[in-house]
Design a protein around this motif. Structure first.
Motif, mmCIF file in Angstrom:
data_model
loop_
_atom_site.group_PDB
_atom_site.id
_atom_site.type_symbol
_atom_site.label_atom_id
_atom_site.label_comp_id
_atom_site.label_asym_id
_atom_site.label_seq_id
_atom_site.Cartn_x
_atom_site.Cartn_y
_atom_site.Cartn_z
ATOM 1 N N ASN A 1 16.562 -3.092 -3.593
ATOM 2 C CA ASN A 1 16.616 -4.498 -3.971
ATOM 3 C C ASN A 1 15.196 -4.993 -4.239
ATOM 4 O O ASN A 1 14.343 -4.987 -3.340
ATOM 5 C CB ASN A 1 17.274 -5.309 -2.842
ATOM 6 N N GLU A 2 14.930 -5.420 -5.465
ATOM 7 C CA GLU A 2 13.573 -5.825 -5.847
ATOM 8 C C GLU A 2 13.071 -7.008 -5.022
ATOM 9 O O GLU A 2 11.900 -7.066 -4.642
ATOM 10 C CB GLU A 2 13.548 -6.186 -7.333
ATOM 11 N N SER A 3 13.952 -7.955 -4.733
ATOM 12 C CA SER A 3 13.581 -9.117 -3.927
ATOM 13 C C SER A 3 13.219 -8.702 -2.506
ATOM 14 O O SER A 3 12.253 -9.217 -1.924
ATOM 15 C CB SER A 3 14.740 -10.126 -3.909
ATOM 16 N N HIS A 4 13.984 -7.765 -1.948
ATOM 17 C CA HIS A 4 13.692 -7.270 -0.599
ATOM 18 C C HIS A 4 12.345 -6.565 -0.572
ATOM 19 O O HIS A 4 11.559 -6.731 0.371
ATOM 20 C CB HIS A 4 14.792 -6.310 -0.143
ATOM 21 N N GLN A 5 12.070 -5.775 -1.596
ATOM 22 C CA GLN A 5 10.802 -5.056 -1.661
ATOM 23 C C GLN A 5 9.627 -6.024 -1.800
ATOM 24 O O GLN A 5 8.559 -5.808 -1.212
ATOM 25 C CB GLN A 5 10.806 -4.077 -2.840
ATOM 26 N N LYS A 6 9.809 -7.100 -2.557
ATOM 27 C CA LYS A 6 8.755 -8.097 -2.720
ATOM 28 C C LYS A 6 8.441 -8.769 -1.387
ATOM 29 O O LYS A 6 7.267 -8.955 -1.028
ATOM 30 C CB LYS A 6 9.183 -9.144 -3.741
ATOM 31 N N THR A 7 9.482 -9.111 -0.644
ATOM 32 C CA THR A 7 9.293 -9.727 0.670
ATOM 33 C C THR A 7 8.563 -8.778 1.610
ATOM 34 O O THR A 7 7.632 -9.172 2.321
ATOM 35 C CB THR A 7 10.654 -10.125 1.276
ATOM 36 N N LYS A 8 8.967 -7.529 1.612
ATOM 37 C CA LYS A 8 8.326 -6.511 2.452
ATOM 38 C C LYS A 8 6.846 -6.369 2.092
ATOM 39 O O LYS A 8 5.975 -6.311 2.978
ATOM 40 C CB LYS A 8 9.046 -5.171 2.283
ATOM 41 N N ALA A 9 6.528 -6.354 0.804
ATOM 42 C CA ALA A 9 5.141 -6.208 0.352
ATOM 43 C C ALA A 9 4.293 -7.402 0.769
ATOM 44 O O ALA A 9 3.123 -7.253 1.140
ATOM 45 C CB ALA A 9 5.102 -6.037 -1.164
ATOM 46 N N HIS B 1 -3.074 -3.062 -1.072
ATOM 47 C CA HIS B 1 -1.677 -3.498 -1.046
ATOM 48 C C HIS B 1 -1.019 -3.522 -2.418
ATOM 49 O O HIS B 1 -1.672 -3.628 -3.461
ATOM 50 C CB HIS B 1 -1.588 -4.867 -0.373
ATOM 51 N N VAL B 2 0.320 -3.420 -2.375
ATOM 52 C CA VAL B 2 1.139 -3.325 -3.576
ATOM 53 C C VAL B 2 0.869 -4.475 -4.538
ATOM 54 O O VAL B 2 0.782 -4.276 -5.754
ATOM 55 C CB VAL B 2 2.640 -3.318 -3.191
ATOM 56 N N CYS B 3 0.729 -5.683 -3.987
ATOM 57 C CA CYS B 3 0.508 -6.870 -4.828
ATOM 58 C C CYS B 3 -0.749 -6.738 -5.672
ATOM 59 O O CYS B 3 -0.899 -7.419 -6.688
ATOM 60 C CB CYS B 3 0.404 -8.130 -3.960
ATOM 61 N N PHE B 4 -1.686 -5.866 -5.244
ATOM 62 C CA PHE B 4 -2.949 -5.684 -5.971
ATOM 63 C C PHE B 4 -3.099 -4.250 -6.469
ATOM 64 O O PHE B 4 -4.202 -3.781 -6.737
ATOM 65 C CB PHE B 4 -4.128 -6.062 -5.069
ATOM 66 N N GLY B 5 -1.967 -3.542 -6.569
ATOM 67 C CA GLY B 5 -1.983 -2.201 -7.143
ATOM 68 C C GLY B 5 -2.130 -1.066 -6.152
ATOM 69 O O GLY B 5 -2.195 0.103 -6.551
ATOM 70 N N GLY B 6 -2.199 -1.372 -4.850
ATOM 71 C CA GLY B 6 -2.348 -0.329 -3.833
ATOM 72 C C GLY B 6 -1.035 0.373 -3.536
ATOM 73 O O GLY B 6 0.036 -0.039 -3.978
ATOM 74 N N GLY B 7 -1.130 1.456 -2.751
ATOM 75 C CA GLY B 7 0.066 2.232 -2.408
ATOM 76 C C GLY B 7 0.134 2.539 -0.928
ATOM 77 O O GLY B 7 -0.865 2.474 -0.210
ATOM 78 N N GLU B 8 1.327 2.892 -0.471
ATOM 79 C CA GLU B 8 1.567 3.167 0.948
ATOM 80 C C GLU B 8 0.701 4.309 1.466
ATOM 81 O O GLU B 8 0.133 4.217 2.557
ATOM 82 C CB GLU B 8 3.044 3.502 1.156
ATOM 83 N N GLU B 9 0.587 5.390 0.706
ATOM 84 C CA GLU B 9 -0.190 6.537 1.176
ATOM 85 C C GLU B 9 -1.667 6.196 1.325
ATOM 86 O O GLU B 9 -2.335 6.661 2.250
ATOM 87 C CB GLU B 9 0.000 7.728 0.219
ATOM 88 N N THR B 10 -2.187 5.374 0.412
ATOM 89 C CA THR B 10 -3.589 4.943 0.528
ATOM 90 C C THR B 10 -3.790 4.111 1.782
ATOM 91 O O THR B 10 -4.797 4.256 2.491
ATOM 92 C CB THR B 10 -4.000 4.119 -0.712
ATOM 93 N N GLY C 1 -1.716 -6.769 7.453
ATOM 94 C CA GLY C 1 -2.481 -5.546 7.641
ATOM 95 C C GLY C 1 -1.640 -4.332 7.986
ATOM 96 O O GLY C 1 -2.036 -3.527 8.831
ATOM 97 N N LEU C 2 -0.496 -4.167 7.324
ATOM 98 C CA LEU C 2 0.431 -3.088 7.664
ATOM 99 C C LEU C 2 0.437 -1.995 6.600
ATOM 100 O O LEU C 2 0.521 -2.291 5.398
ATOM 101 C CB LEU C 2 1.850 -3.636 7.810
ATOM 102 N N PRO C 3 0.392 -0.725 7.018
ATOM 103 C CA PRO C 3 0.494 0.367 6.048
ATOM 104 C C PRO C 3 1.903 0.496 5.492
ATOM 105 O O PRO C 3 2.105 0.870 4.342
ATOM 106 C CB PRO C 3 0.101 1.608 6.860
ATOM 107 N N ASP C 4 2.902 0.160 6.323
ATOM 108 C CA ASP C 4 4.309 0.241 5.946
ATOM 109 C C ASP C 4 5.081 -0.483 7.045
ATOM 110 O O ASP C 4 4.559 -0.711 8.137
ATOM 111 C CB ASP C 4 4.757 1.711 5.844
#
Length: 375
Positions: free
Chosen positions: A246-254, A63-72, A261-264
């Motif tokens: 929106n950075e805040s929106h992206q943080k909430t989504k992440a 996950h993004v919070c730990f350096g992961g990415g959507e494609e992974t 357990g969502l890929p996206d």
């Protein structure tokens, strides 16, 4: 305090939360497992207890919070989702009950009543009748499956790729006396082991959000549904208010992705377009959260207090967190249990924030039909 004293204290506190603060608060027993020991010993599911902590670390790294990415996450969705449900299922069942989903809610209606009504609504929209053969895609431990089977007198197959959830579901089916009419199949919903045109109706409740490819998932559902029959789904979606810049929106989504357990998380338009690309005719679409008299995220809002949903309140979570920490410290719960509790609490914060900002909904309802004849 000795190990025996800790065990006795926590066991009695966890197994009977119905008596708290001199018996003032009554917890709805129907909604959750009986105690903290059940919760703690269930953490990890089918993962070996000594491997739980490393599984938590591997899961977090997606996950993004730990350096992961959507494609992974998409490339490794099966491993990610299986780890998630092995780690989180006992927490879900302890705090939420057998049906792992939200629901629109009337004033004066309990959470459990709203969840049942939400499930009955799906059955009615599908036009389920006695004798029909129905598929629940991503069935969890089978709470909706059992409720809908009783409500509609249908035979329901639950599809799930997590062995621990299936084992729990089979036991709960046995207890409910539904083993003859309800069953489970372990399989990936991107590759279903059923012949074409197998089912009279199909539904999915907050489950296909785990699919790495919505079109591919919906195509499999289309394939196994009989011509002329309906598919009903509650989807997790980012709404039209979501701003990807929106950075805040992206943080909430992440945070929601990490804790669930969502890929996206797709937008409502992306889900609608995917259903059409899969071949379905759209009968209706609606965000059921928009008209809910009581906010769907209310049970997770720590500023609110509820007797019947006590374990989800701020104080209830504090008690659970304390018990999990203690049980992990004395070796009853596996190492890593408290980290699971922490990322689930972070998920709850993200869900509440997403609901308040109206950028996220867990109940975008789509009702579609497979044409009688394919063009």
């Amino acid at each position: 305090m000795s190990f025996r004293s800790v065990h006795s204290c926590i066991g009695s506190l966890g197994s009977d939360l119905s008596l708290l603060a001199d018996g003032v608060l009554l917890v709805d027993r129907e909604m959750s497992k009986s105690g903290a020991l059940d919760l703690a010993t269930g953490v990890g599911g089918k993962i070996k207890k000594e491997d739980v902590q490393s599984a938590v670390e591997q899961y977090e790294k997606y996950h993004v919070c730990f350096g992961g990415g959507e494609e992974t996450r998409k490339a490794n969705y099966s491993d990610m989702v299986n780890k998630y449900y092995d780690l989180a299922t006992s927490f879900y069942e302890f705090g939420w009950g057998e049906s792992f989903h939200f629901a629109p809610r009337w004033k004066g209606e309990s959470l459990r009543e709203s969840i049942k009504r939400h499930e009955h609504f799906l059955a009615l929209q599908l036009g389920l009748k006695p004798g029909m053969k129905v598929l629940d895609v991503g069935c969890g431990i089978g709470g909706p499956l059992r409720e809908i089977a009783r409500f509609s007198s249908t035979s329901i197959t639950g599809l799930n790729n997590n062995e621990y959830q299936i084992s729990r579901g089979r036991e709960l089916n046995r207890v409910a006396g539904l083993s003859e009419s309800c069953n489970f199949v372990k399989a990936d919903f991107m590759k279903m082991p059923f012949p074409d045109n197998s089912f009279d109706g199909i539904y999915a409740i907050e489950a296909t959000c785990h699919a790495p490819d919505a079109v591919g998932c919906y195509k499999e559902i289309y394939r196994v549904l009989k011509p002329g029959q309906r598919f009903a789904v509650y989807e997790w979606c980012m709404t039209d208010h979501f701003d990807p810049d929106n950075e805040s929106h992206q943080k909430t989504k992440a945070e929601i992705e990490l804790g669930n357990g969502l890929p996206d998380i797709r937008t409502t338009k992306q889900c609608l377009d995917a259903l059409k690309l899969a071949g379905f005719e759209v009968i209706s679409e609606k965000d059921l959260a928009a008209d809910s008299p009581v906010s769907w995220y209310l049970p997770l809002d720590t500023s609110q207090f509820s007797i019947t949903s006590f374990r989800l309140t701020s104080f209830g979570r504090f008690i659970t967190r304390t018990m999990v920490k203690t049980l992990e410290f004395v070796g009853i719960a596996p190492a890593g249990s408290n980290r699971v509790s922490s990322f689930l609490e972070k998920a709850a914060e993200g869900l509440v924030e997403g609901g308040r900002k109206e950028i996220f909904t867990p109940m975008c309802f789509f009702l579609v039909r497979k044409p009688l004849s394919e063009s």
